[in-house]
Design a protein around this motif. Structure first.
Motif, mmCIF file in Angstrom:
data_model
loop_
_atom_site.group_PDB
_atom_site.id
_atom_site.type_symbol
_atom_site.label_atom_id
_atom_site.label_comp_id
_atom_site.label_asym_id
_atom_site.label_seq_id
_atom_site.Cartn_x
_atom_site.Cartn_y
_atom_site.Cartn_z
ATOM 1 N N GLY A 40 -1.262 6.824 -4.374
ATOM 2 C CA GLY A 40 -1.555 5.589 -2.549
ATOM 3 C C GLY A 40 -1.475 6.287 -0.554
ATOM 4 N N LEU A 41 -0.834 8.097 -1.516
ATOM 5 C CA LEU A 41 -0.811 8.916 -0.511
ATOM 6 C C LEU A 41 -2.088 9.794 -0.586
ATOM 7 C CD1 LEU A 41 3.083 9.243 0.555
ATOM 8 C CD2 LEU A 41 1.805 7.913 1.597
ATOM 9 N N THR A 44 -6.556 7.859 -0.010
ATOM 10 C CA THR A 44 -7.319 7.205 1.518
ATOM 11 C C THR A 44 -8.243 7.941 1.899
ATOM 12 O OG1 THR A 44 -5.077 7.684 2.542
ATOM 13 C CG2 THR A 44 -5.559 5.704 2.064
ATOM 14 N N TYR A 56 -8.286 4.072 -6.139
ATOM 15 C CA TYR A 56 -8.334 2.726 -6.351
ATOM 16 C C TYR A 56 -7.212 1.645 -6.746
ATOM 17 C CZ TYR A 56 -8.529 3.709 -0.405
ATOM 18 O OH TYR A 56 -7.893 3.992 0.597
ATOM 19 N N HIS A 59 -4.759 2.848 -8.352
ATOM 20 C CA HIS A 59 -3.840 2.644 -8.050
ATOM 21 C C HIS A 59 -3.340 0.947 -7.954
ATOM 22 C CE1 HIS A 59 -1.028 2.590 -4.962
ATOM 23 N NE2 HIS A 59 -1.082 1.930 -4.319
ATOM 24 N N LYS A 60 -4.519 0.270 -8.040
ATOM 25 C CA LYS A 60 -4.256 -1.554 -8.218
ATOM 26 C C LYS A 60 -3.350 -1.586 -9.376
ATOM 27 C CE LYS A 60 -7.895 -2.052 -5.134
ATOM 28 N NZ LYS A 60 -9.128 -2.434 -4.682
ATOM 29 N N GLY A 63 -0.272 -0.860 -10.054
ATOM 30 C CA GLY A 63 0.615 -1.757 -9.190
ATOM 31 C C GLY A 63 1.036 -2.858 -9.541
ATOM 32 N N LEU A 64 -0.387 -3.685 -10.309
ATOM 33 C CA LEU A 64 0.142 -4.919 -10.890
ATOM 34 C C LEU A 64 0.880 -4.563 -12.022
ATOM 35 C CD1 LEU A 64 -3.855 -5.926 -10.813
ATOM 36 C CD2 LEU A 64 -1.728 -7.019 -8.970
ATOM 37 N N ILE A 111 5.970 -5.066 -2.377
ATOM 38 C CA ILE A 111 5.143 -3.960 -1.784
ATOM 39 C C ILE A 111 3.450 -4.480 -2.679
ATOM 40 C CG2 ILE A 111 4.467 -1.571 -2.124
ATOM 41 C CD1 ILE A 111 7.408 -1.053 -1.769
ATOM 42 N N GLY A 115 -0.054 -5.316 -0.770
ATOM 43 C CA GLY A 115 -1.403 -4.634 -1.545
ATOM 44 C C GLY A 115 -1.983 -5.491 -1.870
ATOM 45 N N TRP A 116 -1.827 -6.034 -3.070
ATOM 46 C CA TRP A 116 -2.357 -7.974 -3.351
ATOM 47 C C TRP A 116 -3.214 -8.323 -2.346
ATOM 48 C CZ3 TRP A 116 -1.238 -10.948 -7.843
ATOM 49 C CH2 TRP A 116 -2.132 -11.532 -8.861
ATOM 50 N N ASN A 119 -5.747 -5.988 -0.385
ATOM 51 C CA ASN A 119 -6.932 -6.333 -1.870
ATOM 52 C C ASN A 119 -7.972 -7.588 -1.176
ATOM 53 O OD1 ASN A 119 -8.930 -4.438 -3.934
ATOM 54 N ND2 ASN A 119 -8.935 -6.098 -4.830
ATOM 55 N N LEU A 126 -10.272 -8.223 -8.159
ATOM 56 C CA LEU A 126 -9.592 -7.278 -7.830
ATOM 57 C C LEU A 126 -9.574 -7.223 -9.944
ATOM 58 C CD1 LEU A 126 -6.177 -5.696 -7.448
ATOM 59 C CD2 LEU A 126 -5.600 -7.845 -7.586
ATOM 60 N N GLU A 153 2.039 0.219 4.063
ATOM 61 C CA GLU A 153 2.957 1.175 4.515
ATOM 62 C C GLU A 153 3.883 1.036 4.700
ATOM 63 O OE1 GLU A 153 0.270 3.570 7.148
ATOM 64 O OE2 GLU A 153 1.243 5.307 6.662
ATOM 65 N N PHE A 156 6.633 0.559 2.429
ATOM 66 C CA PHE A 156 6.621 1.621 1.242
ATOM 67 C C PHE A 156 7.736 2.243 1.604
ATOM 68 C CE2 PHE A 156 5.731 6.331 0.019
ATOM 69 C CZ PHE A 156 5.429 6.331 -0.546
HETATM 70 C C1 HEM Z 1 4.883 -0.603 -6.472
HETATM 71 C C2 HEM Z 1 3.522 -0.420 -5.995
HETATM 72 C C3 HEM Z 1 3.030 0.109 -4.592
HETATM 73 C C4 HEM Z 1 3.485 1.326 -4.753
HETATM 74 C C5 HEM Z 1 4.696 2.143 -3.981
HETATM 75 C C6 HEM Z 1 1.877 1.198 -3.623
HETATM 76 C C7 HEM Z 1 1.864 2.474 -2.587
HETATM 77 C C8 HEM Z 1 0.766 2.399 -1.385
HETATM 78 C C9 HEM Z 1 0.884 3.702 -0.226
HETATM 79 C C10 HEM Z 1 2.077 4.728 -0.004
HETATM 80 C C11 HEM Z 1 -0.729 3.501 -0.106
HETATM 81 C C12 HEM Z 1 -0.743 4.742 0.797
HETATM 82 C C13 HEM Z 1 -0.168 3.927 2.323
HETATM 83 C C14 HEM Z 1 -1.268 4.790 3.268
HETATM 84 O O1 HEM Z 1 -0.450 5.922 3.742
HETATM 85 O O2 HEM Z 1 -1.973 3.811 4.186
HETATM 86 C C15 HEM Z 1 -1.091 2.653 -0.374
HETATM 87 C C16 HEM Z 1 -2.042 2.040 0.269
HETATM 88 C C17 HEM Z 1 -2.792 0.838 -1.384
HETATM 89 N N1 HEM Z 1 -2.698 0.100 -1.759
HETATM 90 FE FE1 HEM Z 1 -0.537 0.578 -2.781
HETATM 91 N N2 HEM Z 1 1.036 0.443 -3.463
HETATM 92 C C18 HEM Z 1 1.335 -0.438 -4.629
HETATM 93 C C19 HEM Z 1 0.498 -1.571 -4.996
HETATM 94 C C20 HEM Z 1 -0.023 -2.253 -4.744
HETATM 95 C C21 HEM Z 1 -1.111 -3.417 -5.348
HETATM 96 C C22 HEM Z 1 -0.489 -3.531 -6.543
HETATM 97 C C23 HEM Z 1 -2.681 -3.114 -4.442
HETATM 98 C C24 HEM Z 1 -3.444 -3.951 -4.871
HETATM 99 C C25 HEM Z 1 -3.789 -4.615 -5.632
HETATM 100 C C26 HEM Z 1 -2.407 -2.289 -3.790
HETATM 101 C C27 HEM Z 1 -3.647 -1.939 -3.049
HETATM 102 C C28 HEM Z 1 -3.527 -0.819 -2.015
HETATM 103 C C29 HEM Z 1 -4.264 -0.274 -1.253
HETATM 104 C C30 HEM Z 1 -5.944 -1.399 -1.410
HETATM 105 C C31 HEM Z 1 -4.488 0.726 -0.290
HETATM 106 C C32 HEM Z 1 -4.789 1.549 0.573
HETATM 107 C C33 HEM Z 1 -4.624 1.394 2.496
HETATM 108 C C34 HEM Z 1 -6.044 1.698 3.152
HETATM 109 O O3 HEM Z 1 -7.170 2.044 2.844
HETATM 110 O O4 HEM Z 1 -4.683 1.824 3.547
HETATM 111 N N3 HEM Z 1 -1.148 -0.961 -4.004
HETATM 112 N N4 HEM Z 1 0.054 1.582 -1.738
#
Ligand code: HEM
Ligand code: HEM
Length: 202
Positions: A40-41, A44, A56, A59-60, A63-64, A111, A115-116, A119, A126, A153, A156
């Motif tokens: 995640g970190l 981007t 990405y 990550h998704k 995460g699911l 979280i 994220g879902w 998206n 997805l 964010e 998180f």
């Molecule tokens: C426990 C599960 C998850 C954790 C710990 C997590 C953690 C993170 C972190 C740390 C970021 C970076 C945030 C930033 O600096 O902007 C991020 C971004 C993102 N996450 Fe997750 N995430 C999780 C689950 C998911 C899921 C299930 C999805 C989608 C189905 C998802 C979609 C995204 C997307 C699209 C971004 C980018 C957002 C942007 O562009 O600013 N995440 N996530």
């Protein structure tokens, strides 16, 4: 033939310790959270291209997977029960621990769901590891997209703070209280946990 040790090992939690299913889920989720934090970190900042899209997607999908595992974990907890508080733990510490654990569970759902929403509100499809599609849980909406990004964010970072407190408490119990708090979340015999785990001998 099932080895004796496995045969005698209850899968469910007992009043004294967490069983292997709860332990496996706990530590697997920890490892996946670390991978997710890294992805995640860093993702981007990646230059646009196939690598970014793939990261990405990974990550998704992970995460699911966490969302599925935490659902299993809660169902298993309802079925298998929980150990009793470690003897000698003051009531105020038990209350803070229960509150922290509850908050961790809430975040483990909130979280991935946020994220879902990130998206879905962007209008992206997805998939889970490219195997099947999941439905959108929100319509395409620019404001909701911006908001859910912030929520994802912020939640998180709250998780990071709570996990630090939680892990510090576990190590404090192990090193200074010398009780079974940490040992009972690990396979039997991995950690010797001082005099207070005497009640825990098989
Ligand atoms: C426990 C599960 C998850 C954790 C710990 C997590 C953690 C993170 C972190 C740390 C970021 C970076 C945030 C930033 O600096 O902007 C991020 C971004 C993102 N996450 Fe997750 N995430 C999780 C689950 C998911 C899921 C299930 C999805 C989608 C189905 C998802 C979609 C995204 C997307 C699209 C971004 C980018 C957002 C942007 O562009 O600013 N995440 N996530
Ligand atoms: C180095 C990191 C970690 C350590 C040392 C650790 C240690 C422990 C220990 C010893 C317990 C059992 C407490 C007891 O029996 O009273 C526990 C429970 C728990 N841990 Fe962790 N943990 C860590 C990371 C995490 C992470 C990353 C999460 C979630 C994101 C998490 C969520 C939980 C939850 C929700 C419980 C309560 C279990 C229940 O009541 O169902 N832990 N942890």
């Amino acid at each position: 033939m099932i080895p004796m040790t496995l045969k005698n090992m209850p899968l469910k939690n007992t009043p004294e310790r967490w069983g292997p299913i709860s332990q496996l889920l706990h530590w697997t989720i920890l490892v996946l959270i670390l991978v997710m934090a890294y992805l995640g970190l860093t993702m981007t900042e990646l230059p646009n291209g196939l690598d970014k899209i793939r990261t990405y997607a990974l990550h998704k999908s992970i995460g699911l997977t966490i969302l599925g595992l935490v659902t299993l974990r809660v169902l298993w907890r309802l079925y298998a029960g929980t150990p009793e508080p470690v003897p000698g733990t003051p009531t105020w510490q038990e209350r803070i621990a229960s509150l922290t654990h509850f908050a961790l569970y809430v975040l483990l759902f909130a979280i991935p769901l946020s994220g879902w929403v990130v998206n879905s509100s962007a209008g992206f499809p997805l998939q889970w590891f490219g195997l099947f599609n999941l439905p959108a849980i929100a319509g395409k909406d620019h404001d909701l997209h911006e908001l859910s990004e912030v929520v994802h964010e912020v939640l998180f970072w709250i998780l990071v703070a709570l996990v630090f407190m939680h892990a510090a408490a576990a190590f404090y119990h192990h090193l200074f209280q010398r009780d079974a708090t940490l040992a009972r979340m690990l396979p039997r015999g991995w950690l010797s946990s001082g005099p207070k785990e005497n009640h825990d001998v098989a």
